[in-house]
Design an enzyme around this catalytic site. Structure first.
Site, PDB file in Angstrom:
ATOM      1  N   GLY A  23       0.807  -1.218   0.000  1.00  0.00           N
ATOM      2  CA  GLY A  23       0.000   0.000   0.000  1.00  0.00           C
ATOM      3  C   GLY A  23       0.839   1.265   0.000  1.00  0.00           C
ATOM      4  N   GLY A  26       3.729   0.329   2.710  1.00  0.00           N
ATOM      5  CA  GLY A  26       4.609  -0.796   2.374  1.00  0.00           C
ATOM      6  C   GLY A  26       5.390  -0.558   1.089  1.00  0.00           C
ATOM      7  CD  GLU A 170       7.808   4.905   7.378  1.00  0.00           C
ATOM      8  OE1 GLU A 170       8.576   3.944   7.444  1.00  0.00           O
ATOM      9  OE2 GLU A 170       8.217   6.088   7.409  1.00  0.00           O
ATOM     10  CG  LEU A 172       5.582   7.235   4.790  1.00  0.00           C
ATOM     11  CD1 LEU A 172       4.441   7.769   3.936  1.00  0.00           C
ATOM     12  CD2 LEU A 172       6.347   6.200   4.007  1.00  0.00           C
ATOM     13  CG  LEU A 226      -1.788   4.589  18.427  1.00  0.00           C
ATOM     14  CD1 LEU A 226      -2.620   3.887  19.492  1.00  0.00           C
ATOM     15  CD2 LEU A 226      -2.578   4.658  17.125  1.00  0.00           C
ATOM     16  CB  CYS A 281      -2.815   8.215   9.650  1.00  0.00           C
ATOM     17  SG  CYS A 281      -1.979   6.973   8.664  1.00  0.00           S
TER      18      CYS A 281
HETATM   19  C1  UDX Z   1      -1.446   0.671   6.212  1.00  0.00           C
HETATM   20  C2  UDX Z   1      -2.242   0.930   7.502  1.00  0.00           C
HETATM   21  O1  UDX Z   1      -3.529   1.396   7.164  1.00  0.00           O
HETATM   22  C3  UDX Z   1      -1.594   1.914   8.401  1.00  0.00           C
HETATM   23  O2  UDX Z   1      -2.223   1.905   9.642  1.00  0.00           O
HETATM   24  C4  UDX Z   1      -0.197   1.563   8.638  1.00  0.00           C
HETATM   25  O3  UDX Z   1       0.464   2.587   9.296  1.00  0.00           O
HETATM   26  C5  UDX Z   1       0.523   1.173   7.384  1.00  0.00           C
HETATM   27  O4  UDX Z   1      -0.195   0.276   6.577  1.00  0.00           O
HETATM   28  P1  UDX Z   1      -1.458   1.911   3.900  1.00  0.00           P
HETATM   29  O5  UDX Z   1      -0.209   1.343   3.320  1.00  0.00           O
HETATM   30  O6  UDX Z   1      -1.793   3.319   3.581  1.00  0.00           O
HETATM   31  O7  UDX Z   1      -1.420   1.866   5.480  1.00  0.00           O
HETATM   32  O8  UDX Z   1      -2.690   0.921   3.588  1.00  0.00           O
HETATM   33  P2  UDX Z   1      -3.201   0.408   2.190  1.00  0.00           P
HETATM   34  O9  UDX Z   1      -2.780   1.335   1.110  1.00  0.00           O
HETATM   35  O10 UDX Z   1      -4.619   0.052   2.380  1.00  0.00           O
HETATM   36  O11 UDX Z   1      -2.343  -0.931   1.966  1.00  0.00           O
HETATM   37  C6  UDX Z   1      -2.521  -2.117   2.622  1.00  0.00           C
HETATM   38  C7  UDX Z   1      -2.319  -3.254   1.613  1.00  0.00           C
HETATM   39  O12 UDX Z   1      -2.348  -4.489   2.313  1.00  0.00           O
HETATM   40  C8  UDX Z   1      -3.390  -3.333   0.523  1.00  0.00           C
HETATM   41  O13 UDX Z   1      -2.789  -3.259  -0.745  1.00  0.00           O
HETATM   42  C9  UDX Z   1      -4.058  -4.691   0.754  1.00  0.00           C
HETATM   43  O14 UDX Z   1      -4.453  -5.338  -0.434  1.00  0.00           O
HETATM   44  C10 UDX Z   1      -2.951  -5.451   1.472  1.00  0.00           C
HETATM   45  N1  UDX Z   1      -3.441  -6.577   2.275  1.00  0.00           N
HETATM   46  C11 UDX Z   1      -4.408  -6.388   3.205  1.00  0.00           C
HETATM   47  C12 UDX Z   1      -2.886  -7.836   2.088  1.00  0.00           C
HETATM   48  O15 UDX Z   1      -2.027  -8.019   1.237  1.00  0.00           O
HETATM   49  N2  UDX Z   1      -3.310  -8.861   2.882  1.00  0.00           N
HETATM   50  C13 UDX Z   1      -4.290  -8.712   3.813  1.00  0.00           C
HETATM   51  O16 UDX Z   1      -4.649  -9.676   4.495  1.00  0.00           O
HETATM   52  C14 UDX Z   1      -4.861  -7.423   3.982  1.00  0.00           C
HETATM   53  C1  UDX Z   2       0.265  11.760   8.778  1.00  0.00           C
HETATM   54  C2  UDX Z   2       1.537  12.033   9.601  1.00  0.00           C
HETATM   55  O1  UDX Z   2       2.041  13.325   9.275  1.00  0.00           O
HETATM   56  C3  UDX Z   2       2.577  10.965   9.327  1.00  0.00           C
HETATM   57  O2  UDX Z   2       3.712  11.164  10.173  1.00  0.00           O
HETATM   58  C4  UDX Z   2       1.962   9.604   9.594  1.00  0.00           C
HETATM   59  O3  UDX Z   2       2.895   8.587   9.282  1.00  0.00           O
HETATM   60  C5  UDX Z   2       0.695   9.405   8.792  1.00  0.00           C
HETATM   61  O4  UDX Z   2      -0.220  10.466   9.053  1.00  0.00           O
HETATM   62  P1  UDX Z   2      -0.427  12.159   6.239  1.00  0.00           P
HETATM   63  O5  UDX Z   2      -1.811  11.847   6.713  1.00  0.00           O
HETATM   64  O6  UDX Z   2       0.098  11.456   5.051  1.00  0.00           O
HETATM   65  O7  UDX Z   2       0.622  11.879   7.415  1.00  0.00           O
HETATM   66  O8  UDX Z   2      -0.322  13.730   5.916  1.00  0.00           O
HETATM   67  P2  UDX Z   2      -0.148  15.054   6.794  1.00  0.00           P
HETATM   68  O9  UDX Z   2       0.807  15.927   6.082  1.00  0.00           O
HETATM   69  O10 UDX Z   2       0.147  14.772   8.200  1.00  0.00           O
HETATM   70  O11 UDX Z   2      -1.576  15.744   6.667  1.00  0.00           O
HETATM   71  C6  UDX Z   2      -2.740  15.198   7.258  1.00  0.00           C
HETATM   72  C7  UDX Z   2      -3.907  16.130   7.034  1.00  0.00           C
HETATM   73  O12 UDX Z   2      -3.778  17.317   7.822  1.00  0.00           O
HETATM   74  C8  UDX Z   2      -4.065  16.605   5.584  1.00  0.00           C
HETATM   75  O13 UDX Z   2      -5.426  16.608   5.226  1.00  0.00           O
HETATM   76  C9  UDX Z   2      -3.515  18.004   5.610  1.00  0.00           C
HETATM   77  O14 UDX Z   2      -4.040  18.823   4.607  1.00  0.00           O
HETATM   78  C10 UDX Z   2      -3.935  18.461   6.997  1.00  0.00           C
HETATM   79  N1  UDX Z   2      -3.107  19.551   7.542  1.00  0.00           N
HETATM   80  C11 UDX Z   2      -1.798  19.332   7.825  1.00  0.00           C
HETATM   81  C12 UDX Z   2      -3.679  20.793   7.771  1.00  0.00           C
HETATM   82  O15 UDX Z   2      -4.868  21.001   7.518  1.00  0.00           O
HETATM   83  N2  UDX Z   2      -2.895  21.791   8.286  1.00  0.00           N
HETATM   84  C13 UDX Z   2      -1.579  21.610   8.585  1.00  0.00           C
HETATM   85  O16 UDX Z   2      -0.926  22.566   9.054  1.00  0.00           O
HETATM   86  C14 UDX Z   2      -1.009  20.342   8.339  1.00  0.00           C
END
Ligand code: UDX
Ligand code: UDX
Length: 484
Positions: A23, A26, A170, A172, A226, A281
């Site tokens: 995803g 990963g 992670e 990122l 968290l 997240c």
């Molecule tokens: C995921 C989690 O949501 C997040 O909490 C964590 O921090 C990092 O992993 P993300 O990579 O954004 O985040 O999720 P997503 O893009 O939905 O990818 C998960 C992948 O796992 C999907 O491609 C799904 O098909 C795969 N998957 C899920 C498997 O291969 N096997 C399973 O049993 C379930």
């Molecule tokens: C977040 C965390 O930053 C990252 O460390 C964690 O691994 C995953 O969750 P992400 O959700 O990818 O990352 O993006 P982020 O840049 O944190 O923004 C989250 C949301 O907050 C977005 O909708 C963004 O537009 C909003 N945001 C962020 C604001 O509205 N104002 C800000 O000043 C910063």
């Protein structure tokens, strides 16, 4: 918190890594490890065949600036994507679990707790297939003490295999994933087995300075992820709460943010007022934290963090209400252009995007919408809106969606014959919109609702467009009669 010793650089030859879950987390994370460690074989597996096919193609499933180059360099050299989960597990020394952990939709803790079904399934599969010793790394964000459950599953189902379980959350952010992976503020590794922790640390140490690799016990690592997301989201909700007060008082939220952010104790980052935070997240992790607090008998702590999510919901609906109230509380059959659908710029991800809530509110008012986003395709947008209507029990409005909501490929086309534009993602291109060209396309009252503060109000005003900016209120067009 200990730091891994500075002087040991172990060259890891013939190590094999498997990552379950290709995803947003990963895929890019493993691509970076493979790029930085050419001697390590990295195999990313996923159940989703089309996702794997996309990782193996020139059109990656994740849009991230710079990711194409990283993947191109390592793919088929030491980075492989496939659906062969069993064999990848069997061959690996280190297995990352990076599957999704959505909020539970049913049963105890529904709407708050994390659904660990996929993590547990992975643990069972690892136990079934493994031989010898393996290091299991929780990459997915999980509730505190999940590692204990994973350990238990591994122990109860394994055939003579042994395991170390580590937590390596992670941090990122989407849109900056490559830069964040290249130069992380810190890498966090939680675990009890010193040698397993060191092995994982050695991999990151190939490109991350040792002093940035922090080690903790398992539970601190799980909780830190968290907590980090809760603190970040809390800053956004805090500045968004002040944005409402700014509009009421004549203060400007950017000026307030600059003034408070200059205090080194507060710092300037994450103080951008917006239509609300989105992404997979923030909300999920805070609800998870809230559930944990309730579970451990800490209702006051739970209420405290829940407010961050409630404030975000308020901000999104406040924005929609502002649009309606500025247009005589009647949006029926009026055309509104929606600029931006992704939850932030430089990503094609729409999970929990505030655009869904705003569009659903406007559909509820029977507005006609033309939606433009440079990276999100029409299929995704329509799917998200259909799903959101269904989740809210509003299937009766699906016809309106089909007949009166369109996705277009140009911001000016979206604004054609529109009375208003709502800016919901801060894509850079919206900063350099040509006011004259936009004004020519629109019809009165020509309002722009800027939920991201990217529109230059003065330039728009001169072209006859009035601009509402979150945290600043209206700047009326020089020619507008209403309230100029
Ligand atoms: C995921 C989690 O949501 C997040 O909490 C964590 O921090 C990092 O992993 P993300 O990579 O954004 O985040 O999720 P997503 O893009 O939905 O990818 C998960 C992948 O796992 C999907 O491609 C799904 O098909 C795969 N998957 C899920 C498997 O291969 N096997 C399973 O049993 C379930
Ligand atoms: C977040 C965390 O930053 C990252 O460390 C964690 O691994 C995953 O969750 P992400 O959700 O990818 O990352 O993006 P982020 O840049 O944190 O923004 C989250 C949301 O907050 C977005 O909708 C963004 O537009 C909003 N945001 C962020 C604001 O509205 N104002 C800000 O000043 C910063």
């Amino acid at each position: 918190m200990a730091e891994i010793g500075m002087h040991r650089t172990r060259w890891i030859v013939d190590m094999k890594i498997c990552c379950i879950g290709a995803g947003y987390v990963g895929g890019p994370t493993m691509a970076m490890i493979a790029k930085q460690c050419p001697e390590i074989q990295v195999h990313v597996v996923d159940l989703n065949e089309s996702r794997i096919a996309a990782w193996n193609s020139s059109q990656l499933p994740v849009y991230e600036p710079g990711l194409d180059e990283v993947v191109r360099e390592a793919r088929d050299r030491n980075l492989f994507f496939s659906c062969k989960v069993d064999s990848a597990i069997a061959e690996a020394d280190i297995i990352f679990i990076s599957v999704n952990t959505p909020t539970k939709a049913f049963g105890q803790g529904a709407g708050r707790a994390a659904n660990l079904e996929f993590v547990e399934k992975c643990a069972r599969q690892i136990a079934r297939v493994s031989k010898g010793h393996k290091i299991i790394v929780e990459k997915s964000t999980v509730p505190v003490r999940t590692a204990a459950a994973v350990r238990q599953i591994l122990a109860s189902e394994a055939n003579n295999a042994t395991f170390d379980v580590l937590s390596n959350p992670e941090f990122l952010a989407e849109g900056t994933a490559v830069a964040d992976l290249l130069q992380p503020d810190r890498v966090l590794i939680g675990g009890d087995g010193a040698s397993a922790v060191e092995k994982l640390a050695d991999i990151y140490a190939r490109w991350v300075p040792r002093e940035r690799i922090l080690t903790t016990n398992l539970w601190s690592s799980e909780l830190s992820k968290l907590t980090a997301n809760a603190f970040l989201a809390q800053r956004v909700s805090s500045i968004n709460s002040i944005s409402a007060l700014c509009e009421a008082t004549g203060a400007d939220v950017d000026e307030v943010a600059r003034a408070i952010g200059s205090d080194s104790r507060i710092g300037p980052k994450f103080l951008k007022a917006s239509v609300g935070f989105g992404g997979s997240c923030f909300q999920k992790d805070i609800l998870n934290l809230v559930y944990l607090c309730e579970h451990f008998g800490l209702p006051e702590v739970a209420h405290y963090w829940e407010q961050v999510v409630l404030m975000n919901q308020y901000q999104k609906s406040r924005f929609s209400r502002q649009i309606a109230s500025s247009m005589n509380n009647t949006l029926s059959d009026k055309k509104i252009a929606i600029w931006g659908f992704a939850f932030k710029k430089d990503t094609n991800d729409t999970r929990e995007t505030p655009a869904i809530d705003v569009c659903i509110d406007l559909i509820g008012e029977r507005a006609r919408l033309a939606i433009y986003d440079p990276q999100v395709d029409a299929k995704t947008i329509m799917h998200d809106l259909r799903k959101a209507l269904a989740e809210r029990g509003r299937q009766g409005e699906l016809d309106w969606l089909v007949d009166h909501v369109q996705v277009v490929e140009d911001p000016y086309v979206a604004a054609d014959q529109a009375q208003a534009v709502a800016v919901l993602t801060e894509w850079d291109q919206f900063r350099s919109i040509d006011p004259g060209r936009l004004s020519d396309r629109m019809v009165g009252p020509k309002l722009i609702f800027d939920g991201r503060r990217v529109i230059d109000a003065d330039r728009m005003n001169r072209a006859g467009l009035s601009v509402y900016r979150i945290g600043q209120g209206f700047r009326w067009a020089h020619t507008a009669s209403s309230g100029a």
